[in-house]
Scaffold this motif. Structure first.
Motif, short mmCIF file in Angstrom:
data_model
loop_
_atom_site.label_atom_id
_atom_site.label_comp_id
_atom_site.label_asym_id
_atom_site.label_seq_id
_atom_site.Cartn_x
_atom_site.Cartn_y
_atom_site.Cartn_z
N ASN A 278 -11.68 -4.94 6.69
CA ASN A 278 -11.94 -3.52 6.97
C ASN A 278 -13.42 -3.20 6.76
O ASN A 278 -14.16 -4.01 6.18
CB ASN A 278 -11.14 -2.63 6.00
CG ASN A 278 -9.67 -2.59 6.33
OD1 ASN A 278 -9.25 -2.02 7.33
ND2 ASN A 278 -8.87 -3.21 5.47
N ILE B 223 -17.06 -2.35 5.87
CA ILE B 223 -18.34 -3.07 5.88
C ILE B 223 -18.11 -4.57 6.09
O ILE B 223 -18.85 -5.23 6.84
CB ILE B 223 -19.08 -2.82 4.54
CG1 ILE B 223 -19.47 -1.34 4.44
CG2 ILE B 223 -20.29 -3.72 4.42
CD1 ILE B 223 -19.91 -0.90 3.04
N ASP C 244 -9.21 -11.42 3.15
CA ASP C 244 -8.78 -10.05 2.80
C ASP C 244 -7.32 -10.07 2.36
O ASP C 244 -6.48 -10.66 3.04
CB ASP C 244 -8.94 -9.08 3.99
CG ASP C 244 -9.13 -7.65 3.51
OD1 ASP C 244 -10.22 -7.10 3.71
OD2 ASP C 244 -8.18 -7.09 2.91
N SER D 14 -6.45 -13.26 -3.20
CA SER D 14 -7.19 -12.24 -3.95
C SER D 14 -8.40 -12.86 -4.62
O SER D 14 -8.30 -13.94 -5.23
CB SER D 14 -6.28 -11.62 -5.03
OG SER D 14 -7.08 -10.79 -5.86
N ASN E 242 -17.73 -8.95 -1.10
CA ASN E 242 -17.68 -7.58 -0.61
C ASN E 242 -16.37 -6.86 -0.94
O ASN E 242 -16.30 -5.63 -0.91
CB ASN E 242 -17.90 -7.63 0.92
CG ASN E 242 -17.50 -6.38 1.64
OD1 ASN E 242 -18.26 -5.41 1.67
ND2 ASN E 242 -16.30 -6.36 2.22
N TYR F 254 -15.49 1.97 -11.78
CA TYR F 254 -16.22 1.43 -10.63
C TYR F 254 -17.71 1.28 -10.93
O TYR F 254 -18.33 0.27 -10.61
CB TYR F 254 -15.99 2.38 -9.45
CG TYR F 254 -16.62 1.99 -8.15
CD1 TYR F 254 -16.04 1.02 -7.34
CD2 TYR F 254 -17.79 2.61 -7.70
CE1 TYR F 254 -16.61 0.68 -6.12
CE2 TYR F 254 -18.36 2.27 -6.50
CZ TYR F 254 -17.76 1.30 -5.70
OH TYR F 254 -18.34 0.97 -4.51
N PRO G 264 -24.59 -0.50 -0.44
CA PRO G 264 -24.42 0.20 0.84
C PRO G 264 -23.96 1.64 0.68
O PRO G 264 -23.38 2.01 -0.35
CB PRO G 264 -23.30 -0.63 1.50
CG PRO G 264 -22.45 -1.08 0.35
CD PRO G 264 -23.37 -1.23 -0.84
N ALA H 86 -21.72 3.82 3.49
CA ALA H 86 -21.17 3.80 4.85
C ALA H 86 -19.86 4.56 4.88
O ALA H 86 -19.14 4.62 3.88
CB ALA H 86 -20.95 2.36 5.30
N THR I 287 -16.35 4.55 5.49
CA THR I 287 -15.22 3.63 5.64
C THR I 287 -14.00 4.31 5.03
O THR I 287 -14.11 5.42 4.52
CB THR I 287 -15.48 2.32 4.86
OG1 THR I 287 -15.51 2.63 3.46
CG2 THR I 287 -16.80 1.66 5.25
N ARG I 288 -12.89 3.60 4.99
CA ARG I 288 -11.69 4.22 4.37
C ARG I 288 -11.92 4.51 2.89
O ARG I 288 -11.24 5.33 2.30
CB ARG I 288 -10.47 3.34 4.57
CG ARG I 288 -10.52 2.06 3.77
CD ARG I 288 -9.28 1.23 3.90
NE ARG I 288 -9.28 0.17 2.91
CZ ARG I 288 -8.25 -0.62 2.65
NH1 ARG I 288 -7.13 -0.48 3.33
NH2 ARG I 288 -8.34 -1.55 1.73
N1 NAD Z 1 -18.50 2.52 1.79
C1 NAD Z 1 -19.49 2.84 0.93
O1 NAD Z 1 -20.19 3.86 1.08
C2 NAD Z 1 -19.76 1.93 -0.23
C3 NAD Z 1 -20.73 2.35 -1.17
C4 NAD Z 1 -21.05 1.51 -2.22
C5 NAD Z 1 -20.42 0.28 -2.32
N2 NAD Z 1 -19.47 -0.08 -1.41
C6 NAD Z 1 -18.83 -1.39 -1.58
O2 NAD Z 1 -18.80 -2.08 -0.35
C7 NAD Z 1 -17.69 -2.98 -0.35
C8 NAD Z 1 -16.88 -2.76 0.92
O3 NAD Z 1 -16.33 -1.46 0.88
P1 NAD Z 1 -15.82 -0.67 2.17
O4 NAD Z 1 -16.41 0.69 2.09
O5 NAD Z 1 -16.00 -1.47 3.41
O6 NAD Z 1 -14.25 -0.51 1.78
P2 NAD Z 1 -12.91 -0.97 2.54
O7 NAD Z 1 -11.79 -0.46 1.70
O8 NAD Z 1 -12.97 -0.58 3.96
O9 NAD Z 1 -12.98 -2.57 2.45
C9 NAD Z 1 -12.74 -3.28 1.27
C10 NAD Z 1 -11.84 -4.45 1.61
O10 NAD Z 1 -11.65 -5.27 0.43
C11 NAD Z 1 -10.33 -5.76 0.47
N3 NAD Z 1 -9.89 -6.15 -0.87
C12 NAD Z 1 -9.56 -5.33 -1.90
N4 NAD Z 1 -9.18 -6.05 -2.96
C13 NAD Z 1 -9.27 -7.36 -2.61
C14 NAD Z 1 -9.01 -8.57 -3.28
N5 NAD Z 1 -8.57 -8.57 -4.54
N6 NAD Z 1 -9.23 -9.74 -2.64
C15 NAD Z 1 -9.66 -9.73 -1.34
N7 NAD Z 1 -9.89 -8.61 -0.64
C16 NAD Z 1 -9.72 -7.43 -1.27
C17 NAD Z 1 -9.52 -4.58 1.01
O11 NAD Z 1 -8.25 -4.99 1.50
C18 NAD Z 1 -10.46 -4.03 2.08
O12 NAD Z 1 -10.17 -4.59 3.36
C19 NAD Z 1 -16.93 -2.70 -1.64
O13 NAD Z 1 -17.31 -3.64 -2.61
C20 NAD Z 1 -17.39 -1.33 -2.02
O14 NAD Z 1 -17.25 -1.07 -3.41
C21 NAD Z 1 -19.12 0.71 -0.37
#
Ligand code: NAD
Length: 272
Positions: free
Chosen positions: A6, A8, A27, A62, A89, A155, A185, A187, A189-190
């Motif tokens: 999903n 990023i 994932d 996981s 990620n 977090y 990042p 972005a 996302t969900r």
């Molecule tokens: N979106 C933002 O603005 C933002 C900001 C700061 C940091 N981040 C970080 O960026 C990364 C990606 O986030 P995102 O926004 O794309 O979120 P997202 O929920 O779209 O994607 C995260 C993915 O990680 C997978 N996941 C969760 N637990 C897992 C595990 N134990 N093993 C394997 N996969 C697992 C989920 O199934 C999901 O597909 C995360 O680390 C998040 O903390 C995102």
């Protein structure tokens, strides 16, 4: 690439494959808070990469267990014969204000983000070292971890831990030619779509803006960069650094600083 089903991770997996990388799309396919699991998230990204002419294979383990981390690395070694890049990620959210947070919410977030990053980083670095190959590891931190954020004690602690882990790993692994950097990042996302700041935002903060930073840090384009934190939010890219103030000395003959003197000089002590 962990958490590549999903957001990023998906955008970056597709971008890496476009650049010719053979990608393990990891994932667990759970919900935003980490509950449940499904193979469909990783499978869909693998299909999209293959449809575009790239090479990918799915992994559903996981990141939060040692066996899972080993299996993710093994998927690259067995499937593609090597491992040059790891992008940590995967992530979940269990937001709660500090005084209301229970230990299960704390443990779950620390397990996926901080322990998961450690386990995958260690498994990947061992594989790179054993094979004598150079490598690049990219972790994911957050403005929440670097500056703090309301409602995210678990977090932000995990993401600050990832910052420290990135710095130490970059120092320890330099001797093996393994670079370790992080991306912070922002972005849509969900994970973030229901936050007020994202309500009126369209594609200007899409995950596709983060992918080039990942590709840069993964590739030889950044061969001299290690221990850095690249912040990306849409069109804006910057670097986070810890700053220490210039500091202030007290005449040693007058003994250690007293608490009252620290209070009196606090502004000067804090000055950068
Ligand atoms: N979106 C933002 O603005 C933002 C900001 C700061 C940091 N981040 C970080 O960026 C990364 C990606 O986030 P995102 O926004 O794309 O979120 P997202 O929920 O779209 O994607 C995260 C993915 O990680 C997978 N996941 C969760 N637990 C897992 C595990 N134990 N093993 C394997 N996969 C697992 C989920 O199934 C999901 O597909 C995360 O680390 C998040 O903390 C995102």
């Amino acid at each position: 690439m962990t958490g590549a089903g999903n957001g990023i991770g998906k955008a970056t997996a597709l971008a890496l494959a476009r650049e010719g990388a053979r990608v393990v799309v990891n994932d667990v396919g759970g919900t935003r808070d980490g509950s449940g699991e499904a193979s469909s998230a990783a499978d869909a990204v693998v299909e999209a990469i293959r449809a575009a002419g790239g090479e990918a294979r799915a992994n559903y383990d996981s990141v939060a267990t040692a066996e899972g981390a080993r299996a993710i690395v093994a998927a690259a070694l067995d499937g593609f014969g090597g491992l040059d890049v790891l992008i940590n990620n995967a992530g979940i959210l269990r937001d709660k204000t500090l005084l209301k947070m229970d230990q299960a919410q704390w443990d779950a977030v620390l397990a996926v983000h901080l322990t998961g990053t450690f386990l995958c980083l260690q498994a990947a670095a061992n594989a790179m070292k054993d094979r004598g190959t150079r490598g690049s590891i990219v972790n994911t931190t957050s403005v929440s971890g670097l500056l703090g954020n309301f409602g995210q004690a678990n977090y932000s602690a995990a993401k600050a831990g990832i910052y420290g882990l990135t710095r130490t790993a970059s120092i320890e692994l330099q001797r093996y030619g393994i670079r370790v950097n992080a991306v912070a990042p922002i972005a849509k996302t969900r994970m973030t779509e229901d936050l007020p700041m994202f309500q009126k935002i369209d594609d200007s903060l899409s995950p596709e803006h983060i992918a080039p930073a990942h590709v840069f840090l993964a590739s030889e384009l950044s061969k001299d960069v290690s221990g850095a934190v690249l912040a990306v939010a849409g069109a804006r890219i910057s670097v986070y650094k810890v700053v220490e103030s210039a500091g202030k000395y007290k005449d040693t003959e007058r003994g250690p600083w007293t608490p009252e003197e620290i209070a009196e000089h606090f502004e000067a002590i804090s000055k950068i």
